[in-house]
Design an enzyme around this catalytic site. Sequence first.
Site, PDB file in Angstrom:
ATOM      1  N   HIS A  63       0.845  -1.186   0.000  1.00  0.00           N
ATOM      2  CA  HIS A  63       0.000   0.000   0.000  1.00  0.00           C
ATOM      3  C   HIS A  63       0.884   1.241   0.000  1.00  0.00           C
ATOM      4  CE1 HIS A  63       0.728  -0.746   4.285  1.00  0.00           C
ATOM      5  NE2 HIS A  63       0.402   0.501   4.533  1.00  0.00           N
ATOM      6  N   HIS A  65       1.216   3.909   2.043  1.00  0.00           N
ATOM      7  CA  HIS A  65       1.677   4.637   3.221  1.00  0.00           C
ATOM      8  C   HIS A  65       3.192   4.787   3.140  1.00  0.00           C
ATOM      9  CE1 HIS A  65      -2.031   3.738   5.961  1.00  0.00           C
ATOM     10  NE2 HIS A  65      -2.133   4.921   5.358  1.00  0.00           N
ATOM     11  N   ASP A  67       5.707   4.531   5.119  1.00  0.00           N
ATOM     12  CA  ASP A  67       6.640   3.551   5.677  1.00  0.00           C
ATOM     13  C   ASP A  67       6.771   2.310   4.802  1.00  0.00           C
ATOM     14  OD1 ASP A  67       3.941   3.105   6.520  1.00  0.00           O
ATOM     15  OD2 ASP A  67       4.627   1.764   8.101  1.00  0.00           O
ATOM     16  N   HIS A  68       6.032   2.255   3.711  1.00  0.00           N
ATOM     17  CA  HIS A  68       6.127   1.132   2.780  1.00  0.00           C
ATOM     18  C   HIS A  68       6.698   1.545   1.421  1.00  0.00           C
ATOM     19  CE1 HIS A  68       3.813  -1.819   5.195  1.00  0.00           C
ATOM     20  NE2 HIS A  68       3.453  -0.691   5.789  1.00  0.00           N
ATOM     21  N   HIS A 141      -7.619  -2.068   5.379  1.00  0.00           N
ATOM     22  CA  HIS A 141      -6.638  -1.118   5.918  1.00  0.00           C
ATOM     23  C   HIS A 141      -7.197   0.280   5.672  1.00  0.00           C
ATOM     24  CE1 HIS A 141      -2.747  -0.240   7.533  1.00  0.00           C
ATOM     25  NE2 HIS A 141      -2.283   0.343   6.448  1.00  0.00           N
TER      26      HIS A 141
END
Length: 181
Positions: A63, A65, A67-68, A141
């Site tokens: 996804h 976000h 942090d990914h 999510h």
Amino acid sequence: MNVTFLGTGAGMPSKNRNVTSILLDLRQELNEFWMFDCGEASQHQILHTTVSPRKINKIFITHLHGDHIFGLPPGFLSSRAFQAGREPVFIYGPKGIREFVETSLEISGTRLSYSIYFKELEEGLIFEDSKFKVYCKKLDHGITSYGFRMEEKDLPGKLLVDRLKKDNILPGPRLSTNKRK
């Protein structure tokens, strides 16, 4: 097949854990690595391994976000350009991954020596080659998110010639039809 965790921290890095990024070692099967998510500083975490960024040719993003994905452009993709020559990379991710990567590379003036191919995801089979199939499924999510499932294709079994002889099965067309006397 081995898994290397480059980061398992959620949201933000800590002194002991980087944010999310995982490498799947498929050198024995395909002579390559696949990356799952690419959190910030993933390129630095790779330096603590024996993995060559040029061997990473598929990146699966769960996804969008930060942090990914914040380690992807220009970070990892730019570093990879110094080692990868012209080997392309394939990025699989939710709608918007192409725009995020291309905009980041354009704004930063980053030029890559290789091509990037994108597949913005929908549920189902997203990749297949002679050895593997990769499927994705939507997850619950805060934003569009996918989980990935890899399936290794069946391999032919080993022909046990001694057993065939013991059962009086002679070489010839009967072996392929698996019929016995």
